[in-house]
Scaffold this active site. Structure first.
Site, mmCIF file in Angstrom:
data_model
loop_
_atom_site.group_PDB
_atom_site.id
_atom_site.type_symbol
_atom_site.label_atom_id
_atom_site.label_comp_id
_atom_site.label_asym_id
_atom_site.label_seq_id
_atom_site.Cartn_x
_atom_site.Cartn_y
_atom_site.Cartn_z
ATOM 1 N N ASN A 1 0.857 -1.188 0.000
ATOM 2 C CA ASN A 1 0.000 0.000 0.000
ATOM 3 C C ASN A 1 0.894 1.239 0.000
ATOM 4 O O ASN A 1 2.111 1.128 -0.074
ATOM 5 C CB ASN A 1 -0.941 -0.020 1.211
ATOM 6 C CG ASN A 1 -0.160 -0.117 2.501
ATOM 7 O OD1 ASN A 1 0.589 0.782 2.855
ATOM 8 N ND2 ASN A 1 -0.306 -1.240 3.195
ATOM 9 N N ASP B 1 -4.117 -6.644 5.091
ATOM 10 C CA ASP B 1 -5.093 -7.542 5.719
ATOM 11 C C ASP B 1 -5.012 -8.949 5.113
ATOM 12 O O ASP B 1 -5.336 -9.924 5.774
ATOM 13 C CB ASP B 1 -6.503 -6.977 5.538
ATOM 14 C CG ASP B 1 -6.711 -5.726 6.398
ATOM 15 O OD1 ASP B 1 -6.267 -5.741 7.562
ATOM 16 O OD2 ASP B 1 -7.279 -4.741 5.895
HETATM 17 O O1 PMT Z 1 3.041 5.989 6.504
HETATM 18 P P1 PMT Z 1 2.480 7.323 6.054
HETATM 19 O O2 PMT Z 1 2.670 7.532 4.564
HETATM 20 O O3 PMT Z 1 2.993 8.451 6.877
HETATM 21 O O4 PMT Z 1 0.878 7.266 6.265
HETATM 22 C C1 PMT Z 1 0.365 7.189 7.548
HETATM 23 C C2 PMT Z 1 -0.782 6.181 7.654
HETATM 24 C C3 PMT Z 1 -1.976 6.689 6.846
HETATM 25 C C4 PMT Z 1 -0.366 4.802 7.126
HETATM 26 C C5 PMT Z 1 -1.113 6.064 9.185
HETATM 27 O O5 PMT Z 1 -1.465 7.329 9.681
HETATM 28 C C6 PMT Z 1 -2.252 5.077 9.422
HETATM 29 O O6 PMT Z 1 -3.428 5.398 9.334
HETATM 30 N N1 PMT Z 1 -1.886 3.791 9.747
HETATM 31 C C7 PMT Z 1 -2.806 2.685 9.889
HETATM 32 C C8 PMT Z 1 -3.201 2.210 8.517
HETATM 33 C C9 PMT Z 1 -4.113 1.000 8.572
HETATM 34 O O7 PMT Z 1 -3.715 -0.053 8.255
HETATM 35 O O8 PMT Z 1 -5.284 1.247 9.079
HETATM 36 P P2 PMT Z 1 -6.452 0.093 9.204
HETATM 37 O O9 PMT Z 1 -7.654 0.939 9.459
HETATM 38 O O10 PMT Z 1 -6.450 -0.784 8.033
HETATM 39 O O11 PMT Z 1 -6.006 -0.729 10.478
HETATM 40 C C10 PMT Z 1 -6.456 -0.400 11.795
HETATM 41 C C11 PMT Z 1 -5.376 -0.707 12.794
HETATM 42 O O12 PMT Z 1 -5.137 -2.122 12.861
HETATM 43 C C12 PMT Z 1 -4.041 -0.061 12.525
HETATM 44 O O13 PMT Z 1 -3.490 0.330 13.780
HETATM 45 C C13 PMT Z 1 -3.204 -1.198 11.924
HETATM 46 O O14 PMT Z 1 -1.814 -1.050 12.225
HETATM 47 C C14 PMT Z 1 -3.779 -2.403 12.656
HETATM 48 N N2 PMT Z 1 -3.705 -3.669 11.914
HETATM 49 C C15 PMT Z 1 -4.367 -3.831 10.735
HETATM 50 C C16 PMT Z 1 -4.326 -5.040 10.107
HETATM 51 C C17 PMT Z 1 -3.588 -6.081 10.676
HETATM 52 N N3 PMT Z 1 -3.515 -7.268 10.077
HETATM 53 N N4 PMT Z 1 -2.941 -5.920 11.832
HETATM 54 C C18 PMT Z 1 -2.995 -4.713 12.460
HETATM 55 O O15 PMT Z 1 -2.409 -4.549 13.532
#
Ligand code: PMT
Length: 424
Positions: free
Chosen positions: A223, A292
């Site tokens: 991503n 994911d």
């Molecule tokens: O890296 P940059 O270019 O500076 O951009 C920053 C960012 C947009 C990546 C950052 O601010 C951000 O939002 N990071 C989380 C991105 C994400 O994966 O969000 P999500 O909504 O898909 O996941 C929710 C949370 O679960 C996140 O804390 C993620 O780390 C966590 N997760 C998700 C999937 C997984 N398999 N394991 C996880 O721990």
């Protein structure tokens, strides 16, 4: 790399202002000739510097000199149509992470104490929410004058830091207090402005960047995460006094100084690295954009372009954040939520589904915030409400987030540090 004995050794090894935006205000006084060296030293320590000069300052050192050392035109006038069309005074006020006025004349200190805004520098100081410091430089009698001392007391009460002055022989031929302190010392004190001690003695584990999920030996699913947000969070936690471990997916960024950095590639590797370190962590912050899904089986050789369509069979990756929150005892758990719409509703859903203490939500898929760029607008979502931060540099957003986490962490764990439990 500078070795002991080299003039830059101390600076490079003890002081870092990497990615910090410092607005240097220069006021009128003979010490203004040292401001060029202050700029150079700030930049040597990694800071980006913009200079604002008062009219009197330009009598002592030329704007051209300040432009040459800072790499940007020195700003001088409040109502300058040309400057306002580039970076206007309000943008400049917002741009700064810290404002340092060096030298600060007795007159400027008096204006600041009164809240006057009759030139660009005094207006910026009033308009900026950034940390503010002044390095007084004046004749010793002016320094000792009760009016100056009363003004300095007002500034201190208002949270302005006073760097110096030093004492010794003065340009006017007198000896005493009132000399601007040495540029190198000013840089050290400026760097210390970013250190809060709010997480002193705590272990913080941060994930950052994307993950790469191999399709074959040359292709991956990934991503647009650059890692900038997570790295800024790791750095802000370090500046708050924590021992920080950063588990990073593939990025082009150098790890922040004084942060232990472990590099991983896939979500499974990130999961394993987190499991290996989590027992020691007081706080876990998941800023990584973890894939994911991953291809069920990565092909052993490069997939050839034969068919018109190609189907990939994907399987779920483990959820790192949820697995950390499910531990007993669990650390203080902070997740991020990257959403393209319905930011708050989706963030609340993630907070509940993953049992996090806090979710920092941000909009992605639009220019100016979220993935890749230098700025971000965070919404901090907790069970008892939501705080919206303005659009800030990722560095500054990270420091706001860390402050918020520190307040919540100490409120939840008052026995650990009663002194900090009621801090707001
Ligand atoms: O890296 P940059 O270019 O500076 O951009 C920053 C960012 C947009 C990546 C950052 O601010 C951000 O939002 N990071 C989380 C991105 C994400 O994966 O969000 P999500 O909504 O898909 O996941 C929710 C949370 O679960 C996140 O804390 C993620 O780390 C966590 N997760 C998700 C999937 C997984 N398999 N394991 C996880 O721990």
């Amino acid at each position: 790399m500078y070795l002991p004995g080299h003039p830059k050794y101390t600076l490079y090894h003890m002081v870092s202002l990497t990615n910090k935006r410092i607005l240097l205000g220069v006021t009128g006084g003979i010490a203004a000739y040292k401001s060029a060296d202050v700029v150079r030293r700030l930049r040597d320590a990694g800071a980006e510097v913009r200079v604002v000069m008062t009219r009197a300052a330009a009598e002592f050192i030329t704007p051209l000199t300040m432009q040459a050392v800072s790499g940007h035109p020195a700003h001088r006038h409040l109502l300058d149509a040309q400057a306002e069309s580039g970076m206007g005074h309000i943008e400049l006020a917002r741009w700064a992470d810290a404002v340092l006025v060096a030298p600060a004349s007795a007159n400027f200190i008096a204006k600041l104490a009164q809240g006057l805004a009759d030139d660009l520098l005094s207006t910026l100081c009033l308009a900026s929410g950034a940390a503010l410091a002044v390095a007084p430089a004046m004749n010793r009698q002016m320094w000792d004058n009760p009016a100056t001392q009363a003004n300095l007391a007002t500034l201190q009460k208002n949270g302005v830091r006073i760097f110096g002055p030093g004492s010794g022989a003065q340009a006017c031929g007198e000896t005493g207090a009132g000399r601007m302190i040495d540029p190198l010392e000013l840089v050290t004190l400026t760097a210390a402005m970013f250190e809060t001690g709010e997480l002193d003695g705590l272990d913080v584990l941060v994930t950052a960047g994307p993950t790469w999920e191999p399709i074959d030996p040359v292709r991956v699913i990934t991503n647009r995460s650059s890692g900038k947000m997570g790295y800024a969070v790791a750095k802000a936690a370090m500046e708050a006094g924590a021992r920080v471990t950063l588990i990073s997916g593939p990025t082009a960024l150098a790890p922040p100084a004084r942060v232990e950095c472990l590099r991983v590639m896939t979500a499974q590797e990130m999961f394993d690295a987190v499991q290996a370190r989590i027992a020691a962590a007081n706080i876990f912050i998941g800023a990584a954009a973890v894939a994911d899904y991953r291809p069920a089986q990565a092909a052993a050789g490069k997939i050839k372009k034969t068919a018109d369509t190609l189907q990939l069979n994907l399987v779920r990756n483990p959820d790192i954040l949820a697995s950390v929150a499910a531990r007993t005892p669990a650390p203080f758990v902070v997740g991020f939520a990257a959403e393209t719409d319905d930011l708050e509703r989706n963030a609340v859903a993630k907070l509940q589904a993953k049992h996090a203490d806090l979710v920092a939500a941000n909009l992605v898929g639009r220019p100016g915030s979220g993935f890749e760029c230098d700025d971000n607008r965070l919404m901090l979502v907790e069970a008892d409400g939501t705080v919206e931060l303005p659009l800030l540099s990722k560095e500054r957003a990270a420091r706001e987030l860390i402050h918020h986490i520190a307040v919540r962490y100490h409120a939840k764990n008052p026995a650990e540090n009663p002194r900090l439990a009621h801090r707001q």
